[in-house]
Design an enzyme around this catalytic site. Structure first.
Site, PDB file in Angstrom:
ATOM      1  N   HIS A  30       0.838  -1.198   0.000  1.00  0.00           N
ATOM      2  CA  HIS A  30       0.000   0.000   0.000  1.00  0.00           C
ATOM      3  C   HIS A  30       0.874   1.248   0.000  1.00  0.00           C
ATOM      4  CE1 HIS A  30       0.727  -1.193   4.180  1.00  0.00           C
ATOM      5  NE2 HIS A  30       0.731   0.105   4.475  1.00  0.00           N
ATOM      6  N   HIS A  71       0.845   5.240   1.059  1.00  0.00           N
ATOM      7  CA  HIS A  71       0.170   6.285   1.824  1.00  0.00           C
ATOM      8  C   HIS A  71       0.188   7.578   1.000  1.00  0.00           C
ATOM      9  CE1 HIS A  71       0.406   4.252   5.894  1.00  0.00           C
ATOM     10  NE2 HIS A  71       1.319   3.568   5.235  1.00  0.00           N
TER      11      HIS A  71
HETATM   12  P1  5GP Z   1       1.918   0.461   7.362  1.00  0.00           P
HETATM   13  O1  5GP Z   1       2.674   0.755   8.607  1.00  0.00           O
HETATM   14  O2  5GP Z   1       1.741  -1.019   7.104  1.00  0.00           O
HETATM   15  O3  5GP Z   1       2.455   1.190   6.175  1.00  0.00           O
HETATM   16  O4  5GP Z   1       0.492   1.104   7.602  1.00  0.00           O
HETATM   17  C1  5GP Z   1      -0.710   0.428   7.623  1.00  0.00           C
HETATM   18  C2  5GP Z   1      -1.788   1.478   7.697  1.00  0.00           C
HETATM   19  O5  5GP Z   1      -3.031   0.834   7.591  1.00  0.00           O
HETATM   20  C3  5GP Z   1      -1.806   2.265   9.007  1.00  0.00           C
HETATM   21  O6  5GP Z   1      -1.631   3.653   8.729  1.00  0.00           O
HETATM   22  C4  5GP Z   1      -3.162   1.955   9.604  1.00  0.00           C
HETATM   23  O7  5GP Z   1      -3.746   3.061  10.238  1.00  0.00           O
HETATM   24  C5  5GP Z   1      -3.962   1.477   8.420  1.00  0.00           C
HETATM   25  N1  5GP Z   1      -4.971   0.492   8.748  1.00  0.00           N
HETATM   26  C6  5GP Z   1      -4.765  -0.647   9.472  1.00  0.00           C
HETATM   27  N2  5GP Z   1      -5.915  -1.346   9.573  1.00  0.00           N
HETATM   28  C7  5GP Z   1      -6.843  -0.638   8.892  1.00  0.00           C
HETATM   29  C8  5GP Z   1      -8.245  -0.874   8.646  1.00  0.00           C
HETATM   30  O8  5GP Z   1      -8.837  -1.854   9.076  1.00  0.00           O
HETATM   31  N3  5GP Z   1      -8.893   0.064   7.889  1.00  0.00           N
HETATM   32  C9  5GP Z   1      -8.247   1.165   7.390  1.00  0.00           C
HETATM   33  N4  5GP Z   1      -8.990   2.019   6.670  1.00  0.00           N
HETATM   34  N5  5GP Z   1      -6.938   1.410   7.619  1.00  0.00           N
HETATM   35  C10 5GP Z   1      -6.244   0.516   8.354  1.00  0.00           C
END
Ligand code: 5GP
Ligand code: ZN
Length: 147
Positions: free
Chosen positions: A101, A103
């Site tokens: 993903h 951001h």
């Molecule tokens: P990472 O650290 O893997 O780049 O970030 C994962 C992101 O996914 C985090 O910013 C977190 O807030 C978001 N996230 C985790 N679980 C969910 C969810 O169930 N729904 C949504 N909309 N975002 C999520």
């Protein structure tokens, strides 16, 4: 083979609630549940790939286009004068959800965010680092050429 259910696969399939912003055949953008700023969005492939290194080129390109559209929407809807794209790859880099993903984070003057503290190089270190990376890239090309 994926063992535990992936939350972003569930969102892509519509089995888990998310506030969707934009969808193409292969890509989806939705709001991050814990935003840096309101509007902070996540752009994912609908199919499961863990990180950038797994993503097919074409899909990566499509994710980039969706990021651009989301960024333009953030400018238009919230007058965000800037935005950051961020992607955490692997646990050591802070990846918490192992479904690739990107951001898309709206930025505002004086919002106080500093994403990465920076440092410097010792004399000669920068040249050595550059040399090692060029060498790694050259051996990667050689391996690629063998196929
Ligand atoms: P990472 O650290 O893997 O780049 O970030 C994962 C992101 O996914 C985090 O910013 C977190 O807030 C978001 N996230 C985790 N679980 C969910 C969810 O169930 N729904 C949504 N909309 N975002 C999520
Ligand atoms: Zn997944």
């Amino acid at each position: 083979m994926l063992v535990s259910p992936c939350i972003f696969c569930q969102i892509a399939a519509g089995d888990h609630l998310a506030v969707r912003i934009l969808e193409t055949d292969q890509v989806m953008a939705f709001l991050d549940i814990a935003p840096v700023h309101p509007g902070h969005a996540l752009v994912i492939p609908k199919d499961h790939y863990e990180n950038l290194l797994e993503l097919p080129d074409e899909l990566w390109g499509e994710m980039g286009q969706v990021c651009r559209q989301v960024a333009q929407a953030l400018q238009k809807a919230f007058q965000a004068p800037g935005f950051n794209l961020g992607m955490n790859n692997f646990e050591a880099a802070g990846q918490a959800v192992f479904h690739a993903h990107i951001h898309v984070i709206p930025r505002f003057y004086g919002d106080g965010l500093q994403l990465f503290p920076q440092s410097g190089y010792q004399p000669g270190e920068m040249q050595e680092v550059g040399r090692r990376l060029r060498q790694a890239l050259a051996s990667e090309e050689e391996m690629g050429g063998k196929d």
